[in-house]
Scaffold this motif. Structure first.
Motif, PDB file in Angstrom:
ATOM      1  N   GLN A 136       0.840  -1.194   0.000  1.00 45.12           N
ATOM      2  CA  GLN A 136       0.000   0.000   0.000  1.00 45.12           C
ATOM      3  C   GLN A 136       0.878   1.247   0.000  1.00 45.12           C
ATOM      4  O   GLN A 136       1.829   1.346   0.776  1.00 45.12           O
ATOM      5  CB  GLN A 136      -0.919   0.004   1.231  1.00 45.12           C
ATOM      6  N   ARG A 137       0.562   2.170  -0.929  1.00 41.75           N
ATOM      7  CA  ARG A 137       1.349   3.387  -1.080  1.00 41.75           C
ATOM      8  C   ARG A 137       0.435   4.580  -1.376  1.00 41.75           C
ATOM      9  O   ARG A 137      -0.616   4.438  -2.004  1.00 41.75           O
ATOM     10  CB  ARG A 137       2.348   3.253  -2.231  1.00 41.75           C
ATOM     11  N   TRP A 138       0.880   5.770  -0.952  1.00 45.00           N
ATOM     12  CA  TRP A 138       0.201   7.005  -1.323  1.00 45.00           C
ATOM     13  C   TRP A 138       0.311   7.245  -2.821  1.00 45.00           C
ATOM     14  O   TRP A 138       1.357   6.965  -3.432  1.00 45.00           O
ATOM     15  CB  TRP A 138       0.845   8.200  -0.627  1.00 45.00           C
ATOM     16  N   ALA A 139      -0.737   7.791  -3.403  1.00 49.78           N
ATOM     17  CA  ALA A 139      -0.659   8.393  -4.731  1.00 49.78           C
ATOM     18  C   ALA A 139      -0.175   9.826  -4.509  1.00 49.78           C
ATOM     19  O   ALA A 139      -0.923  10.678  -4.040  1.00 49.78           O
ATOM     20  CB  ALA A 139      -2.025   8.389  -5.416  1.00 49.78           C
ATOM     21  N   LYS A 140       1.090  10.060  -4.827  1.00 49.13           N
ATOM     22  CA  LYS A 140       1.719  11.329  -4.433  1.00 49.13           C
ATOM     23  C   LYS A 140       1.445  12.408  -5.473  1.00 49.13           C
ATOM     24  O   LYS A 140       2.261  12.722  -6.337  1.00 49.13           O
ATOM     25  CB  LYS A 140       3.216  11.114  -4.195  1.00 49.13           C
ATOM     26  N   THR A 141       0.269  12.965  -5.355  1.00 52.91           N
ATOM     27  CA  THR A 141      -0.163  14.056  -6.226  1.00 52.91           C
ATOM     28  C   THR A 141       0.608  15.331  -5.882  1.00 52.91           C
ATOM     29  O   THR A 141       1.313  15.411  -4.868  1.00 52.91           O
ATOM     30  CB  THR A 141      -1.661  14.320  -6.032  1.00 52.91           C
ATOM     31  N   ASP A 142       0.423  16.363  -6.719  1.00 52.36           N
ATOM     32  CA  ASP A 142       1.003  17.670  -6.403  1.00 52.36           C
ATOM     33  C   ASP A 142       0.482  18.163  -5.061  1.00 52.36           C
ATOM     34  O   ASP A 142       1.240  18.710  -4.244  1.00 52.36           O
ATOM     35  CB  ASP A 142       0.652  18.681  -7.499  1.00 52.36           C
ATOM     36  N   LYS A 143      -0.808  17.968  -4.820  1.00 51.66           N
ATOM     37  CA  LYS A 143      -1.410  18.355  -3.540  1.00 51.66           C
ATOM     38  C   LYS A 143      -0.742  17.625  -2.383  1.00 51.66           C
ATOM     39  O   LYS A 143      -0.385  18.226  -1.358  1.00 51.66           O
ATOM     40  CB  LYS A 143      -2.908  18.058  -3.565  1.00 51.66           C
ATOM     41  N   TRP A 144      -0.577  16.322  -2.520  1.00 49.61           N
ATOM     42  CA  TRP A 144       0.032  15.515  -1.456  1.00 49.61           C
ATOM     43  C   TRP A 144       1.445  16.019  -1.146  1.00 49.61           C
ATOM     44  O   TRP A 144       1.825  16.174   0.024  1.00 49.61           O
ATOM     45  CB  TRP A 144       0.071  14.040  -1.871  1.00 49.61           C
ATOM     46  N   LYS A 145       2.218  16.295  -2.190  1.00 54.47           N
ATOM     47  CA  LYS A 145       3.608  16.746  -1.992  1.00 54.47           C
ATOM     48  C   LYS A 145       3.655  18.112  -1.304  1.00 54.47           C
ATOM     49  O   LYS A 145       4.458  18.332  -0.392  1.00 54.47           O
ATOM     50  CB  LYS A 145       4.330  16.805  -3.335  1.00 54.47           C
ATOM     51  N   ILE A 146       2.798  19.036  -1.737  1.00 49.28           N
ATOM     52  CA  ILE A 146       2.776  20.380  -1.137  1.00 49.28           C
ATOM     53  C   ILE A 146       2.408  20.299   0.338  1.00 49.28           C
ATOM     54  O   ILE A 146       3.053  20.911   1.207  1.00 49.28           O
ATOM     55  CB  ILE A 146       1.786  21.282  -1.906  1.00 49.28           C
ATOM     56  N   GLU A 147       1.384  19.522   0.654  1.00 48.08           N
ATOM     57  CA  GLU A 147       0.945  19.420   2.042  1.00 48.08           C
ATOM     58  C   GLU A 147       1.930  18.626   2.883  1.00 48.08           C
ATOM     59  O   GLU A 147       2.134  18.929   4.070  1.00 48.08           O
ATOM     60  CB  GLU A 147      -0.455  18.806   2.101  1.00 48.08           C
ATOM     61  N   ASN A 148       2.558  17.610   2.291  1.00 44.14           N
ATOM     62  CA  ASN A 148       3.548  16.827   3.017  1.00 44.14           C
ATOM     63  C   ASN A 148       4.727  17.694   3.429  1.00 44.14           C
ATOM     64  O   ASN A 148       5.240  17.592   4.556  1.00 44.14           O
ATOM     65  CB  ASN A 148       4.026  15.655   2.149  1.00 44.14           C
ATOM     66  N   GLU A 149       5.138  18.592   2.537  1.00 46.82           N
ATOM     67  CA  GLU A 149       6.242  19.498   2.852  1.00 46.82           C
ATOM     68  C   GLU A 149       5.825  20.530   3.902  1.00 46.82           C
ATOM     69  O   GLU A 149       6.603  20.876   4.794  1.00 46.82           O
ATOM     70  CB  GLU A 149       6.712  20.211   1.584  1.00 46.82           C
ATOM     71  N   ALA A 150       4.571  20.985   3.799  1.00 41.28           N
ATOM     72  CA  ALA A 150       4.082  21.985   4.759  1.00 41.28           C
ATOM     73  C   ALA A 150       3.752  21.372   6.119  1.00 41.28           C
ATOM     74  O   ALA A 150       3.720  22.081   7.130  1.00 41.28           O
ATOM     75  CB  ALA A 150       2.846  22.681   4.194  1.00 41.28           C
ATOM     76  N   GLY A 151       3.469  20.072   6.130  1.00 41.51           N
ATOM     77  CA  GLY A 151       3.103  19.403   7.375  1.00 41.51           C
ATOM     78  C   GLY A 151       1.691  19.678   7.823  1.00 41.51           C
ATOM     79  O   GLY A 151       1.345  19.467   8.998  1.00 41.51           O
ATOM     80  N   LYS A 152       0.854  20.127   6.894  1.00 39.93           N
ATOM     81  CA  LYS A 152      -0.539  20.422   7.240  1.00 39.93           C
ATOM     82  C   LYS A 152      -1.352  20.549   5.953  1.00 39.93           C
ATOM     83  O   LYS A 152      -0.793  20.643   4.849  1.00 39.93           O
ATOM     84  CB  LYS A 152      -0.641  21.728   8.022  1.00 39.93           C
ATOM     85  N   ALA A 153      -2.688  20.561   6.107  1.00 40.55           N
ATOM     86  CA  ALA A 153      -3.569  20.749   4.957  1.00 40.55           C
ATOM     87  C   ALA A 153      -3.459  22.180   4.456  1.00 40.55           C
ATOM     88  O   ALA A 153      -3.511  23.139   5.234  1.00 40.55           O
ATOM     89  CB  ALA A 153      -5.005  20.443   5.349  1.00 40.55           C
ATOM     90  N   MET A 154      -3.291  22.320   3.149  1.00 39.22           N
ATOM     91  CA  MET A 154      -3.212  23.638   2.504  1.00 39.22           C
ATOM     92  C   MET A 154      -4.407  23.868   1.580  1.00 39.22           C
ATOM     93  O   MET A 154      -4.692  24.997   1.197  1.00 39.22           O
ATOM     94  CB  MET A 154      -1.918  23.759   1.703  1.00 39.22           C
ATOM     95  N   PHE A 155      -5.068  22.790   1.216  1.00 42.77           N
ATOM     96  CA  PHE A 155      -6.216  22.861   0.316  1.00 42.77           C
ATOM     97  C   PHE A 155      -7.485  22.648   1.143  1.00 42.77           C
ATOM     98  O   PHE A 155      -7.510  21.817   2.052  1.00 42.77           O
ATOM     99  CB  PHE A 155      -6.115  21.798  -0.778  1.00 42.77           C
ATOM    100  N   GLY A 156      -8.534  23.374   0.798  1.00 38.59           N
ATOM    101  CA  GLY A 156      -9.740  23.382   1.625  1.00 38.59           C
ATOM    102  C   GLY A 156     -10.798  22.399   1.206  1.00 38.59           C
ATOM    103  O   GLY A 156     -10.533  21.213   0.975  1.00 38.59           O
ATOM    104  N   ALA A 157     -12.020  22.875   1.080  1.00 36.99           N
ATOM    105  CA  ALA A 157     -13.182  22.021   0.867  1.00 36.99           C
ATOM    106  C   ALA A 157     -13.149  21.352  -0.503  1.00 36.99           C
ATOM    107  O   ALA A 157     -12.499  21.831  -1.443  1.00 36.99           O
ATOM    108  CB  ALA A 157     -14.457  22.847   1.016  1.00 36.99           C
ATOM    109  N   TYR A 158     -13.882  20.268  -0.596  1.00 36.66           N
ATOM    110  CA  TYR A 158     -14.007  19.493  -1.829  1.00 36.66           C
ATOM    111  C   TYR A 158     -14.369  20.391  -3.013  1.00 36.66           C
ATOM    112  O   TYR A 158     -15.400  21.064  -3.008  1.00 36.66           O
ATOM    113  CB  TYR A 158     -15.078  18.423  -1.616  1.00 36.66           C
ATOM    114  N   ARG A 159     -13.487  20.434  -4.007  1.00 40.74           N
ATOM    115  CA  ARG A 159     -13.660  21.191  -5.241  1.00 40.74           C
ATOM    116  C   ARG A 159     -14.058  22.653  -5.001  1.00 40.74           C
ATOM    117  O   ARG A 159     -14.870  23.204  -5.738  1.00 40.74           O
ATOM    118  CB  ARG A 159     -14.681  20.510  -6.153  1.00 40.74           C
ATOM    119  N   ASN A 160     -13.490  23.253  -3.977  1.00 43.98           N
ATOM    120  CA  ASN A 160     -13.723  24.674  -3.750  1.00 43.98           C
ATOM    121  C   ASN A 160     -12.387  25.378  -3.511  1.00 43.98           C
ATOM    122  O   ASN A 160     -11.931  25.509  -2.364  1.00 43.98           O
ATOM    123  CB  ASN A 160     -14.661  24.911  -2.570  1.00 43.98           C
ATOM    124  N   PRO A 161     -11.741  25.847  -4.574  1.00 42.08           N
ATOM    125  CA  PRO A 161     -10.435  26.512  -4.422  1.00 42.08           C
ATOM    126  C   PRO A 161     -10.513  27.815  -3.642  1.00 42.08           C
ATOM    127  O   PRO A 161      -9.478  28.318  -3.194  1.00 42.08           O
ATOM    128  CB  PRO A 161     -10.004  26.754  -5.874  1.00 42.08           C
TER     129      PRO A 161
END
Length: 489
Positions: free
Chosen positions: A79-104
């Motif tokens: 089992q592995r993460w699908a390391k999307t751009d979102k996943w990488k950005i948040e992994n580096e930040a150590g927290k959620a950076m993107f908000g609600a489902y499909r609401n930029p």
């Protein structure tokens, strides 16, 4: 500190898992067919971090891909993460950076303009590549053997649309992947794209067309000559996003359409025909096929919205009974002069969703179908692990030629995830093979992988592969033979 909300979406069986793991030779009961040599890939939404807002829906979790490698009568787990751009950005930040489902509009300013996709809806194999798919973004490519992430693909930079469906199809005649995208020119737009991709990953066709209105176009179908798009009013708009409402809401006053796009060489958006019918809810598609000038499109249809987290736009409460779906055949006649449906026929009185066929007959006349059944007459002691809160507690098989039906109940403290068909061999007749699926053991807070004889599901699993961990509710998955993905036994 990873403090997840104390809500239904993040507690109990829905608690985040966030586990990357390798387990060799899982414990199992029964007999795993020794001739099986390949892998079942599936995906679950699994949030890497607590949500940026107070709560979130499961559809917004990060993609976690599971591979069950079945060989030599045993099953290995990776089992592995699908390391999307979102996943990488948040992994580096150590927290959620993107908000609600499909609401930029709810995102941190630092991530404005980044691809928000989570790759959490389907694990798809084509041309020896593993695609982790989410319909609001491009396709994410992973290596099926190592399960490491390569990144998003635009198919030799020929794809101009912004999105790629989570439900592609394989044309059995050519081996090409047939797909589409909606909101293709940007969020909440009615622009759509039709794609055809070779096994080598080259985009050889792209057709832009307009939908009758913007909505969630989650699935579609193909026949030998056509691509079929059902338009159902799970609608969205920038106005909803600005008001902080869920991206989608269901409108019971709007009509439903079926678009028929010719797949012949030289076809354009001008060639699409839209057939129109009264309101209903339909999401996934079992299959479609042609019969003379008529096209049959088989889909689970409900009278009303199945997703309580995408509420009625007019404020009506969620209606659980009207959310029950039944496999239904929509028929349109290409020889007609109007936009009316030829017929709408319910094919069973068994309520169910997550329909699957033997994918080798995609677009051709099919005999066999499997679904997750919702049997409210069965006793229930624990609930959880199912889409939208609807209890999916039986595996259902329908023989559309004889009308025969089979049911297997998983018990009062379990629920089921989507079935997947495995052919006995590449040349085996349609429906000759096995069904593989995950069973949520809700009382024990863990999961099993079940194997059935595909045409004898009522006899129960021939093998139960025991997982020491819990698989969160997953969406879709697929089987691949070992030789097709470079996977040694």
């Amino acid at each position: 500190m990873a403090n997840f909300p104390d809500t239904l979406n993040f507690t109990g069986f829905n608690s985040p898992s966030r586990i990357e793991a390798d387990i060799v030779d899982l414990v199992h009961e029964g007999v795993i067919p020794p001739e099986l040599n390949g892998a079942f890939f599936r995906v679950q939404p699994d949030p890497q971090f607590p949500p940026r807002l107070d709560d979130d829906i499961s559809f917004n979790g990060d993609g976690m891909i599971t591979r069950f490698h079945i060989h030599d009568g045993q099953c290995d787990f990776r089992q592995r993460w699908a390391k999307t751009d979102k996943w990488k950005i948040e992994n580096e930040a150590g927290k959620a950076m993107f908000g609600a489902y499909r609401n930029p509009l709810t995102d941190d300013e630092e991530v404005k303009g980044e691809i928000r996709g989570t790759a959490n809806t389907n694990a798809w194999i084509h041309g020896g590549k593993l695609y982790a798919l989410k319909e609001d973004s491009p396709a994410l490519v992973m290596d099926p053997a190592t399960m490491e992430t390569d990144g998003y693909t635009w198919f030799n930079d020929k794809m101009t649309g912004q999105t790629f469906t989570a439900h592609p199809k394989i044309d059995p005649a050519t081996g090409n992947m047939i797909a589409f995208g909606y909101a293709a020119s940007g969020l909440c737009t009615d622009d759509c794209t039709f794609y055809e991709v070779t096994p080598e990953g080259e985009l050889i066709r792209e057709i832009w067309f307009k939908a009758p209105y913007y909505c969630m176009m989650h699935d579609f179908a193909i026949t030998e000559d056509y691509a079929l798009f059902h338009i159902v009013p799970s609608i969205g708009s920038w106005d909803r996003l600005e008001k902080g409402l869920p991206h989608f809401g269901f409108d019971t006053t709007m009509p439903v359409y079926l678009g028929v796009l010719p797949r012949r060489e030289g076809a354009t958006a001008d060639d699409i025909r839209w057939f129109k019918r009264d309101n209903c809810f339909a999401s996934h598609v079992l299959n479609a096929y042609q019969e003379g000038t008529k096209i049959h499109f088989d889909t689970p249809e409900a009278k009303n919205n199945m997703f309580p987290f995408f509420p009625d736009v007019h404020g009506e409460p969620f209606n659980g009974m009207e959310a029950m779906s039944y496999l239904t055949r929509w028929t349109v006649d290409m020889a007609s002069n109007g936009d009316e449906f030829d017929s709408i026929t319910r094919l069973t009185d068994t309520a169910g969703e997550f329909p699957r066929i033997d994918d080798r007959v995609a677009g051709l006349k099919h005999r066999h179908g499997w679904m997750l059944e919702m049997d409210m007459k069965r006793p229930v002691e624990l609930k959880g692990g199912s889409a939208g809160g609807l209890l999916m507690n039986c595996l259902f098989h329908k023989d559309l030629e004889t009308g025969a039906e089979q049911h297997w109940w998983c018990g009062p403290v379990s629920s089921l995830q989507e079935p997947c068909f495995i052919p006995r061999s590449k040349s085996a007749p349609e429906g000759d093979g096995w069904i593989v699926m995950i069973c949520n053991r809700l009382e024990e807070q863990r999961s099993d992988l079940l194997l059935f004889d595909a045409q004898q599901v009522d006899k129960g699993p021939i093998a139960t592969i025991k997982l020491p961990i819990r698989m969160r509710f997953g969406l879709h998955g697929n089987w691949a033979n070992a030789e097709d993905i470079g996977l040694a036994a």
